[in-house]
Design a protein around this motif. Structure first.
Motif, short mmCIF file in Angstrom:
data_model
loop_
_atom_site.label_atom_id
_atom_site.label_comp_id
_atom_site.label_asym_id
_atom_site.label_seq_id
_atom_site.Cartn_x
_atom_site.Cartn_y
_atom_site.Cartn_z
N PRO A 114 0.85 -1.11 -0.33
CA PRO A 114 -0.12 0.05 0.20
C PRO A 114 1.04 1.63 -0.25
CG PRO A 114 -0.49 -0.72 2.51
CD PRO A 114 0.48 -1.99 1.37
N TYR A 115 2.53 1.28 0.31
CA TYR A 115 3.16 2.53 0.58
C TYR A 115 3.12 2.65 -0.38
CZ TYR A 115 6.14 -1.97 0.55
OH TYR A 115 5.96 -3.20 0.00
N GLN A 116 3.11 2.17 -2.24
CA GLN A 116 3.18 1.55 -3.31
C GLN A 116 2.04 3.24 -3.83
OE1 GLN A 116 6.51 -1.04 -4.28
NE2 GLN A 116 3.94 -1.03 -5.66
N ALA A 117 0.99 2.64 -3.17
CA ALA A 117 -0.54 3.03 -3.41
C ALA A 117 -0.69 4.49 -3.30
CB ALA A 117 -1.26 2.70 -3.27
N GLY A 118 -0.14 5.22 -2.59
CA GLY A 118 0.06 6.47 -1.35
C GLY A 118 -0.15 6.36 -0.17
N HIS A 169 4.35 -6.75 -4.43
CA HIS A 169 3.97 -6.19 -5.82
C HIS A 169 5.10 -5.40 -6.30
CE1 HIS A 169 -0.91 -7.23 -5.90
NE2 HIS A 169 0.11 -8.24 -5.83
N PHE A 170 5.29 -5.78 -6.98
CA PHE A 170 6.29 -4.98 -8.35
C PHE A 170 6.00 -3.59 -8.42
CE2 PHE A 170 9.10 -6.08 -12.51
CZ PHE A 170 9.71 -7.09 -11.69
N SER A 171 7.27 -2.76 -8.53
CA SER A 171 6.54 -0.85 -8.28
C SER A 171 7.29 -0.48 -9.38
CB SER A 171 7.42 -0.28 -7.45
OG SER A 171 8.39 -0.62 -8.07
N LEU A 172 7.38 0.95 -10.10
CA LEU A 172 7.35 1.90 -11.26
C LEU A 172 9.23 1.08 -11.36
CD1 LEU A 172 5.18 4.99 -11.62
CD2 LEU A 172 5.17 2.23 -12.97
N GLY A 173 10.13 0.85 -10.13
CA GLY A 173 11.08 1.40 -10.90
C GLY A 173 11.23 -0.18 -10.96
N GLU A 174 10.96 -1.32 -10.10
CA GLU A 174 10.91 -2.52 -10.86
C GLU A 174 10.80 -2.62 -12.23
OE1 GLU A 174 10.75 -4.96 -6.42
OE2 GLU A 174 9.36 -3.85 -7.30
N GLY A 233 0.10 -4.22 -8.01
CA GLY A 233 -1.12 -3.56 -7.46
C GLY A 233 -1.59 -2.57 -8.96
N ARG A 234 -2.77 -2.49 -8.61
CA ARG A 234 -3.74 -1.74 -9.65
C ARG A 234 -2.88 -0.15 -10.31
NH1 ARG A 234 -9.80 -1.47 -10.24
NH2 ARG A 234 -9.07 -3.73 -9.88
N SER A 235 -2.61 0.47 -9.20
CA SER A 235 -1.68 1.43 -9.16
C SER A 235 -0.94 1.97 -10.15
CB SER A 235 -1.75 2.26 -7.76
OG SER A 235 -1.08 1.47 -7.19
N GLU A 236 -0.24 1.07 -9.63
CA GLU A 236 0.75 0.62 -10.42
C GLU A 236 0.94 0.40 -12.09
OE1 GLU A 236 4.41 1.41 -8.63
OE2 GLU A 236 2.71 2.87 -8.42
N TYR A 237 -0.05 -0.52 -12.47
CA TYR A 237 -0.21 -0.60 -13.34
C TYR A 237 -1.26 0.51 -14.14
CZ TYR A 237 -3.09 -3.79 -16.73
OH TYR A 237 -3.22 -4.45 -17.98
N SER A 238 -1.52 1.13 -13.67
CA SER A 238 -2.37 2.42 -14.24
C SER A 238 -1.71 3.62 -14.56
CB SER A 238 -3.55 3.39 -12.87
OG SER A 238 -4.38 2.17 -12.86
N ARG A 239 -0.42 3.24 -13.73
CA ARG A 239 0.92 4.25 -13.94
C ARG A 239 1.44 3.56 -15.42
NH1 ARG A 239 2.25 4.65 -7.78
NH2 ARG A 239 0.92 6.74 -6.87
N VAL A 299 -2.51 -8.47 -11.09
CA VAL A 299 -3.19 -7.53 -10.56
C VAL A 299 -4.18 -8.04 -9.09
CG1 VAL A 299 -4.26 -4.64 -10.64
CG2 VAL A 299 -3.20 -5.74 -13.05
N ASP A 300 -4.26 -7.01 -8.23
CA ASP A 300 -5.04 -7.39 -7.39
C ASP A 300 -4.78 -8.70 -6.66
OD1 ASP A 300 -6.63 -4.76 -8.07
OD2 ASP A 300 -8.02 -6.42 -9.32
N THR A 301 -4.01 -9.29 -6.58
CA THR A 301 -3.64 -10.80 -6.24
C THR A 301 -1.97 -11.12 -6.24
OG1 THR A 301 -4.60 -13.16 -6.21
CG2 THR A 301 -4.32 -11.72 -8.52
N CYS A 302 -1.84 -12.25 -6.27
CA CYS A 302 -0.62 -12.70 -6.74
C CYS A 302 -0.52 -14.48 -6.95
CB CYS A 302 0.37 -12.42 -5.62
SG CYS A 302 0.87 -13.40 -4.02
N VAL A 303 0.35 -14.78 -7.52
CA VAL A 303 0.59 -16.77 -7.91
C VAL A 303 0.35 -17.70 -6.98
CG1 VAL A 303 1.56 -16.02 -10.85
CG2 VAL A 303 2.67 -16.21 -9.13
N VAL A 304 0.96 -17.42 -5.69
CA VAL A 304 0.94 -18.10 -5.32
C VAL A 304 -0.48 -18.02 -3.73
CG1 VAL A 304 2.47 -18.02 -2.39
CG2 VAL A 304 3.48 -17.83 -4.79
N VAL A 305 -0.72 -16.77 -3.75
CA VAL A 305 -2.06 -16.86 -3.53
C VAL A 305 -3.69 -17.30 -4.21
CG1 VAL A 305 -1.09 -14.97 -1.41
CG2 VAL A 305 -2.49 -14.31 -3.23
#
Length: 394
Positions: free
Chosen positions: A97-101, A281-286, A308-314, A333-339
């Protein structure tokens, strides 16, 4: 409030603390009880009283066909996600969530779930939270209170263990691949003790620290660590230790780090069947790092990136999604392949650069796992077999 108070009594708290925000882990479907609990709160007119973001759900809402689950399971997962939205939580659907503001200030008391987010909030942002589990997180968000205990207390945040990394080569300490390994080691050794890590470069970035925290929280009970000269409560070693002598001083050695790196791989195989990155979740930098490594032709095995969808939207707004699609990258987006069941049913081998994925993949998916750097993952996905640069670990 009765639940929050009773939990405080169990934990030995004498009072509650006001919180400024919450991050809710309970939105991930594990069974019908979680759905019924959230929907009951909605029926009772519940509404969060502080800013509250939502962790990953059990669905990729932008690409629902990607999920390999029964119609009933998908329907229940969606009901659970929607119930938390109805309680006033922001539909961020991310473990970062820290990547989503959502970035509480240093010293803010918060009630965060999701172990990597807890470590990041405490260690990188300097906020104060314990490791809140499902149901307790939303109760804190509804009441705006949490038990004043554990890492909400200043004395419990003081480092008691010093970890000296100077015995590891400076070149390795600068590389991303080192930080999940360091975190995995820290979780297994420190447990719930607070460590201060010395010798890391001043240039260490948030993506490296989030990878370290995620691995430490997965392999142990780490909710807080300090990095001398980097994190808010460790401008220097004396401050991090609260002016006291450490209970333990540990000097890291290259052989030990290589052994931990090797322990993250469970598969002794040359081939790989898929690559997955993005936990947290991957960041824009990654994404930028990955983009620079993409091949001219598509990968020979599936390559999943969770975000996350915030990074995806950007990323979408920047017009760069097409380049990833050309290389065969599947962005989850919204989840991950392990859960969530997204990987093809298999007893295959998954390669990752994530310490958290390496920890949970075998038990959650049935895949064996191979750990490597992002560069290793790309080279291996191009060739369809494990290709790793061993030079930094020698």
């Amino acid at each position: 409030m009765r639940i929050v108070v009773r939990m405080g009594e169990i934990l030995g708290a004498r009072e509650l603390v006001r919180i400024t925000s919450a991050h809710i882990d309970g939105c991930l479907y594990h069974g019908d009880g979680g759905v019924e609990f959230a929907e009951r709160l909605v029926e009772l007119g519940g509404r969060v009283s502080v800013t509250a973001t939502l962790n990953v759900g059990a669905l990729d809402l932008l690409n629902p066909a990607r999920v390999r689950a029964s119609d009933r399971r998908c329907a229940m997962a969606l009901r659970q996600m929607r119930a938390y939205q109805a309680l006033g939580c922001a539909p961020t659907w991310t473990c970062a969530p820290y990547q989503a503001g959502h970035r509480p200030a240093t010293g803010d008391h918060v009630a965060w779930g999701e172990s990597n987010a807890v470590a990041f909030a405490n260690s990188v942002l300097g906020a104060r939270t314990n490791r809140y589990g499902d149901f307790m997180d939303i109760c804190c968000a509804l009441t705006g209170r949490a038990p004043r205990t554990g890492l909400h207390l200043g004395e419990r945040r003081r480092a008691t263990v010093v970890v000296d990394t100077c015995g590891v080569s400076a070149a390795l300490r600068r590389r991303d691949v080192f930080y999940p390994v360091l975190g995995t080691w820290l979780g297994s050794v420190a447990g719930d003790r607070v460590a201060v890590v010395t010798g890391l470069p001043a240039s260490v970035g948030e993506d490296q620290l989030k990878a370290m925290g995620a691995a430490a929280a997965s392999s142990g009970a780490v909710g807080l660590f300090h990095v001398e000269g980097v994190t808010p409560e460790a401008p220097d070693l004396v401050t991090a230790l609260g002016g006291r002598r450490p209970e333990d001083v540990i000097a890291l050695q290259p052989d030990a780090m290589r052994a931990v790196r090797d322990s993250l791989s469970t598969a002794d195989a040359d081939r790989i069947d898929a690559v997955a990155v993005g936990s947290p979740h991957f960041s824009l930098g990654e994404f930028a790092q990955l983009e620079a490594l993409l091949p001219a032709t598509p990968f020979t095995v599936p390559f999943y990136v969770c975000t996350g969808r915030s990074e995806y939207s950007r990323l979408d707004a920047s017009g760069r999604l097409a380049r990833f699609a050309e290389a065969g990258v599947e962005i989850v987006v919204d989840t991950c392949v392990v859960v969530t069941p997204i990987l093809p049913p298999s007893d295959g081998v998954l390669m990752t650069n994530s310490g958290k994925f390496a920890h949970y993949t075998p038990s959650n998916t049935g895949y064996g796992v191979v750990y490597g750097s992002l560069e290793d993952c790309v080279r291996s996905a191009i060739r369809g077999r494990v290709t790793r640069d061993e030079s930094l670990w020698s």
